[in-house]
Design an enzyme around this catalytic site. Sequence first.
Site, short mmCIF file in Angstrom:
data_model
loop_
_atom_site.label_atom_id
_atom_site.label_comp_id
_atom_site.label_asym_id
_atom_site.label_seq_id
_atom_site.Cartn_x
_atom_site.Cartn_y
_atom_site.Cartn_z
N ASP A 50 0.81 -1.22 0.00
CA ASP A 50 0.00 0.00 0.00
C ASP A 50 0.85 1.27 0.00
O ASP A 50 0.37 2.34 0.39
CB ASP A 50 -0.96 0.00 1.20
CG ASP A 50 -2.13 0.98 1.02
OD1 ASP A 50 -2.52 1.20 -0.14
OD2 ASP A 50 -2.62 1.51 2.02
N ASP A 88 -3.92 -4.23 -4.85
CA ASP A 88 -3.22 -2.96 -5.12
C ASP A 88 -1.76 -3.12 -5.56
O ASP A 88 -1.12 -2.14 -5.95
CB ASP A 88 -3.25 -2.00 -3.93
CG ASP A 88 -4.65 -1.60 -3.53
OD1 ASP A 88 -5.55 -1.68 -4.39
OD2 ASP A 88 -4.87 -1.21 -2.37
N ASP A 233 -11.66 1.29 5.73
CA ASP A 233 -10.58 1.39 4.76
C ASP A 233 -9.34 2.05 5.36
O ASP A 233 -8.26 2.01 4.77
CB ASP A 233 -11.02 2.22 3.55
CG ASP A 233 -12.09 1.53 2.74
OD1 ASP A 233 -11.95 0.33 2.47
OD2 ASP A 233 -13.09 2.19 2.38
#
Length: 259
Positions: A50, A88, A233
Amino acid sequence: MIEKIAREPQSFWFGDWNHDVTADVNARMSEIAAAGAVGLLVAYDIPNRDCGNHSAGGAAAAEGYKNWIRAFARGIGGRPAAVILEPDALGLLKDCLTPEQQEERLALLGDAVAVLGQGGASVYIDAGNAKWQPPPVMAERLRAAGLEKARGFALNVSNFVTTEESVAYGKQISALLSGKPFVIDTSRNGNGPTKELQWCNPDGRALGRSPTAETGDPLVDAYLWIKLPGESDGACNGGPRAGEWWPEYALGLAQRAKP
């Protein structure tokens, strides 16, 4: 309202918070196998995960990640499972990594595909969402990450893009990759994205269509709830840290869901 979430099949995420990932995956897979079901697991431990944002973490180095993937595979133990590989990781490939780190990440993903596939798991490499990378860019990244040996790719994980737009995007990618199939995360896309394409706990979102493998489209293997609806999130828009249960947000998702 919360029962709308609780009754649906969802995924289980594994990462650096699991102190013994083999034992934890095995325990979950044993429960799933006893129920006669197929495991839906998310591998989320890639180095530089991330890009240091709300879900920062992951393995400290490449060798550690290789070991972790092998431990993860041992936990599955050859039982029926689908693995969503590293949300991601490809979408962010060039956002925070040096060219050397990019090559390392692609090699690690390719290794993970091979290891998990040898154990019998159906691997879907995460391919971001329809509002992120152009189809040719994502197709090339998937190819470089070993998609040839994977079952397919995953779209819209933890995002809000509509199912219809995700299907169209997936088909564009698939056409560049010899017709590879894909799955779509429909957990929170019932109202689509916000106008600003907010991704971190945006207001006004809703549960999407229920998980099913009966999609009516040969290229779409399943609609799945990969992101757990109601889990934050990240520490944004009033939410707790990433992965924590946020009951007020969960309730809103359920209340706004279409009947």
